[in-house]
Design a protein around this motif. Sequence first.
Motif, PDB file in Angstrom:
ATOM      1  N   GLU A 360      31.404 -31.748  -5.262  1.00 27.16           N
ATOM      2  CA  GLU A 360      30.819 -31.237  -4.028  1.00 27.16           C
ATOM      3  C   GLU A 360      29.366 -30.807  -4.231  1.00 27.16           C
ATOM      4  OE1 GLU A 360      32.345 -31.142  -1.025  1.00 27.16           O
ATOM      5  OE2 GLU A 360      33.946 -32.255  -2.014  1.00 27.16           O
ATOM      6  N   ARG A 361      28.948 -30.690  -5.499  1.00 27.42           N
ATOM      7  CA  ARG A 361      27.592 -30.222  -5.804  1.00 27.42           C
ATOM      8  C   ARG A 361      26.898 -31.211  -6.749  1.00 27.42           C
ATOM      9  NH1 ARG A 361      27.724 -24.546  -8.147  1.00 27.42           N
ATOM     10  NH2 ARG A 361      29.730 -25.135  -9.033  1.00 27.42           N
ATOM     11  N   VAL A 362      26.860 -32.445  -6.315  1.00 29.67           N
ATOM     12  CA  VAL A 362      26.302 -33.507  -7.155  1.00 29.67           C
ATOM     13  C   VAL A 362      24.833 -33.265  -7.474  1.00 29.67           C
ATOM     14  CG1 VAL A 362      25.705 -35.955  -7.227  1.00 29.67           C
ATOM     15  CG2 VAL A 362      27.961 -35.247  -6.431  1.00 29.67           C
ATOM     16  N   ALA A 363      24.026 -32.976  -6.439  1.00 35.54           N
ATOM     17  CA  ALA A 363      22.588 -32.791  -6.671  1.00 35.54           C
ATOM     18  C   ALA A 363      22.329 -31.607  -7.593  1.00 35.54           C
ATOM     19  CB  ALA A 363      21.849 -32.605  -5.350  1.00 35.54           C
ATOM     20  N   PHE A 364      23.128 -30.544  -7.439  1.00 34.74           N
ATOM     21  CA  PHE A 364      22.946 -29.374  -8.296  1.00 34.74           C
ATOM     22  C   PHE A 364      23.179 -29.728  -9.757  1.00 34.74           C
ATOM     23  CE2 PHE A 364      24.831 -25.796 -10.604  1.00 34.74           C
ATOM     24  CZ  PHE A 364      23.838 -24.836 -10.460  1.00 34.74           C
ATOM     25  N   PHE A 365      24.334 -30.330 -10.047  1.00 29.77           N
ATOM     26  CA  PHE A 365      24.663 -30.622 -11.444  1.00 29.77           C
ATOM     27  C   PHE A 365      23.813 -31.747 -12.023  1.00 29.77           C
ATOM     28  CE2 PHE A 365      28.634 -28.384 -10.291  1.00 29.77           C
ATOM     29  CZ  PHE A 365      28.639 -27.464 -11.322  1.00 29.77           C
ATOM     30  N   LEU A 366      23.519 -32.761 -11.225  1.00 26.06           N
ATOM     31  CA  LEU A 366      22.613 -33.801 -11.704  1.00 26.06           C
ATOM     32  C   LEU A 366      21.210 -33.243 -11.908  1.00 26.06           C
ATOM     33  CD1 LEU A 366      23.581 -36.997  -9.639  1.00 26.06           C
ATOM     34  CD2 LEU A 366      23.885 -36.631 -12.077  1.00 26.06           C
ATOM     35  N   GLY A 367      20.816 -32.340 -11.017  1.00 29.74           N
ATOM     36  CA  GLY A 367      19.494 -31.734 -11.139  1.00 29.74           C
ATOM     37  C   GLY A 367      19.377 -30.884 -12.392  1.00 29.74           C
ATOM     38  N   VAL A 368      20.413 -30.067 -12.658  1.00 32.48           N
ATOM     39  CA  VAL A 368      20.412 -29.253 -13.878  1.00 32.48           C
ATOM     40  C   VAL A 368      20.370 -30.162 -15.103  1.00 32.48           C
ATOM     41  CG1 VAL A 368      21.783 -27.668 -15.288  1.00 32.48           C
ATOM     42  CG2 VAL A 368      21.586 -27.289 -12.831  1.00 32.48           C
ATOM     43  N   TYR A 369      21.186 -31.211 -15.067  1.00 35.76           N
ATOM     44  CA  TYR A 369      21.224 -32.155 -16.194  1.00 35.76           C
ATOM     45  C   TYR A 369      19.857 -32.796 -16.417  1.00 35.76           C
ATOM     46  CZ  TYR A 369      22.918 -35.972 -19.156  1.00 35.76           C
ATOM     47  OH  TYR A 369      23.115 -36.850 -20.197  1.00 35.76           O
ATOM     48  N   ASN A 370      19.205 -33.156 -15.336  1.00 37.50           N
ATOM     49  CA  ASN A 370      17.914 -33.837 -15.470  1.00 37.50           C
ATOM     50  C   ASN A 370      16.757 -32.886 -15.766  1.00 37.50           C
ATOM     51  OD1 ASN A 370      17.623 -36.979 -14.844  1.00 37.50           O
ATOM     52  ND2 ASN A 370      19.496 -36.185 -13.945  1.00 37.50           N
ATOM     53  N   LEU A 371      17.069 -31.594 -15.915  1.00 35.74           N
ATOM     54  CA  LEU A 371      16.062 -30.693 -16.459  1.00 35.74           C
ATOM     55  C   LEU A 371      15.655 -31.138 -17.864  1.00 35.74           C
ATOM     56  CD1 LEU A 371      17.296 -27.145 -15.416  1.00 35.74           C
ATOM     57  CD2 LEU A 371      15.153 -28.229 -14.770  1.00 35.74           C
ATOM     58  N   GLY A 372      16.535 -31.932 -18.487  1.00 36.80           N
ATOM     59  CA  GLY A 372      16.209 -32.458 -19.808  1.00 36.80           C
ATOM     60  C   GLY A 372      14.951 -33.300 -19.809  1.00 36.80           C
ATOM     61  N   ASN A 373      14.580 -33.822 -18.639  1.00 40.46           N
ATOM     62  CA  ASN A 373      13.361 -34.635 -18.561  1.00 40.46           C
ATOM     63  C   ASN A 373      12.101 -33.798 -18.388  1.00 40.46           C
ATOM     64  OD1 ASN A 373      14.852 -37.081 -18.644  1.00 40.46           O
ATOM     65  ND2 ASN A 373      15.371 -36.808 -16.501  1.00 40.46           N
ATOM     66  N   THR A 374      12.259 -32.546 -17.975  1.00 41.80           N
ATOM     67  CA  THR A 374      11.091 -31.697 -17.761  1.00 41.80           C
ATOM     68  C   THR A 374      11.100 -30.473 -18.668  1.00 41.80           C
ATOM     69  OG1 THR A 374      12.269 -30.697 -15.894  1.00 41.80           O
ATOM     70  CG2 THR A 374      10.672 -32.414 -15.385  1.00 41.80           C
TER      71      THR A 374
END
Length: 419
Positions: A360-374
Amino acid sequence: MTEEVGKTIPLKRLVPGLIIGPAAWLGPYIVAASLFLPTLIQKIDAGNKIELVALFSTCGMIVAAISNMVAGYFSDRTYSKYGQRTPWLLGGAFAFMLTMILASFANTIPYLLIVWMISQVALNFIVAPMVAWIDMAPEDGKATASSAYGGLGMALGNNGFSIFGAMLLGQFRLGFIIFGIITFVGTLIAVLIVKEPSNLNDKAAISKKEKTAKEKTTLKDLKNVFPSWKIGRDYCLALAGKLLQGIGNFAITGYLLYIMTDFMGKNTSGTQGYIQIVNTIMLVFGISMGFLAGPLSDKYKLLKYPIALSTLCLAAGALSIFFFRNDASIWIYGLMAGLGMGIWNSLDNLLNLEVIPDKERVAFFLGVYNLGNTVTQAFAPVIAAFVISVFGFSAIFIVSFAFALLGGICIMSIKSVKR
């Protein structure tokens, strides 16, 4: 949330958007952070450049972490004629362009630091919503979407733009402006291609559900914002693996300019040439893996193993510079890091989708995960600056090796993805 409302986007629209979009935000950010920013800092205060890069990285890491989660939260709860992600993507891209233009006029460290922090906020309002596009792919096309985003889009961003960026080292102020404009224009093109569908019709149903849930929510439930280890074990391991791998990678690339000049003894011309060589090699491998890794992963049902292998490639590339310390070692590093990052970028987002604890919180968890890029690009120079000051430049290659290896161990420890 996308699964609940049943929104999907055809791959013929989604794939081009997932190539152009991440390239448009990641490329300018990588060039600005690894080339233009260190050059500008050196021009303003050469005597404290190592410490100042670490300061900018630390502040950037904190701002990026907070703004990424906020962006994911609001994106998941947005309803508009243009979908959940589009308004934030365009707003973030426009704000990032403005901050790059403002950075080009910087002549003092405090002014540059403030502008850079604002740019990190703007950037993460692109990152968190855009990666959520992957989950809007048809179920049998998610690996293809992941490869398009990571293997092709991020390869172009990580390396393709750096080739062009190195050519502008002598005109780095103009470079800030050019790459800021590229971010906005590229994001706009991606948005127009993807044509994210309206989700206004879903607002009433979702609001009713959230209202019911809110009535039952207690303070104790706040701890579920991020899942417990029992529930989110594999997600946490994937996130740890990405952070460790990212630090291993960016510990070198974040200081590539200074490695060429201060460690390898290259002049401006030589530095520009070798940065272009490394990024050309990594671009070729990145694009190749973008075409191959996803389909091969689907065919042979392999996901965890090739991602773990990619960290070993990064570790080997770092050791090559430590042991040989010559021009050939730069080529070897480019080859091994290019292969490793190509595989990683192609498949890691798919791995994350497999282990997300709350769909239900795809953008949240994908966003946290993609913090690895920044965040890792921000955090790695802090570690590198400390290591350089205590042990010298050569030690950062051992640090890169160790972090990449630890990242691979985390990936192999994931249980829900067998291979």
